[in-house]
Write a protein that holds these residues in place. Sequence first.
Motif: not given
Length: 398
Positions: A125-139
């Motif tokens: 999970m990647r969280i952008n700490c500025i706007n809390d935008d989240i992206q989830v990456f799975r193999p």
Amino acid sequence: MDEIRIKDIFGLTYDDGKMYIIPLYLPVVLVYDFLMKRTEKLCDYPKDKMDNVAAFEKIIKCGSKIYLFPCQEYDVYCYDMETGKYTKLLALDSIEKNLPPRVCFCVVKSDKYVFAVCSNPHFIMRINCINDDIQVFRPDDKKFVFDPAVNYLFSACIHDGILVYPYCASKIVEFNISDESFRFVELMGTDHQYPKKEYGYLLELVVNNEGKTWVSNWYGELFEIAGNQMRKIEVPSEVSGVYDDGVSTEIPRIYRLLFKNDKLYFILQSDSRILVYDIRSNTFSWKDTIPCTWNEERRKLAYTVYSQMEENSFLLFHYNESKICIWDVDQGVTDEIEVKIGMDEIAGDDYLYECWGKNLSKMDDLETYLFYIKYMKSKKIENNEDSCGEKIYHALLK
């Protein structure tokens, strides 16, 4: 003012002169101010998690936000210190329906992002700490073989734009931050036999500035990796094998590997000393020659939680002695902290006080129990067997 000692810490992180703490038996986040040398409650858990004191295990701060990652729950939260409000960022059951009783995260901060790796279910999970935008990456499922036994603490690091972490007994996962792609490195030379399969699992991984990689496994073995080849490094007998801490006979001795100044530092669960491996001379030495002495009333576990403080200093929570050590790679332990919180802050919150009382039996601390029943004098005592201790205490006071 009466103060109780926080003897069990689940997670901690450091930022700008303050230490943010997840205690095990209180559904709160605490903050310790190094300048004031004082601990205060920062916030309660989210309302829907207040009944589970083991809800969260990993904590990290980015700007004015605190991110909490679960242990015995399945939701990731953000607490905004400016607004005093929580936001649920991710529900794990939206990714995987068959979740294990415990989930394990490794969290790494890089610039404005927080990367959180979950071992089971396996995702980043990647969280952008500025706007809390989240992206989830799975193999890609075609490349990834699910292993339900992989569910333990592990480490991850970022080197040259690649998020790297170990997986199972023979894999290293590389996630390219730029193009968001996965690469699995199948390691060779892992033909060792173990009494139980899970002992072979790789737990700790470090990469130096030159890209050289070392990994250790559950069984206390250390390997240097070149390409996809593993070269075993013989470690002192005090580090090899699994460990009996008085409760479990299957505890990994090595809790963390750290790399600084051409040296590997072994942070151990089985010893208060720090083992050092010099990669240039290929020699081992102990940072502290004082042998570990154990408090027999608690599990024989040394370091169980850590956080980096400054470039060469770290916060190490010593479980057996219930203290946080400030450890410097050059100077050794420079200070020790006992985390305490005012009893009035707990007793003044009925729900928190009740929750704290329910978990007293797990704290193995007579002083804490005496504080609890002392403050019971201002509260109603029910006429049942559960209040025997309180009645005896107040009778003795008279």
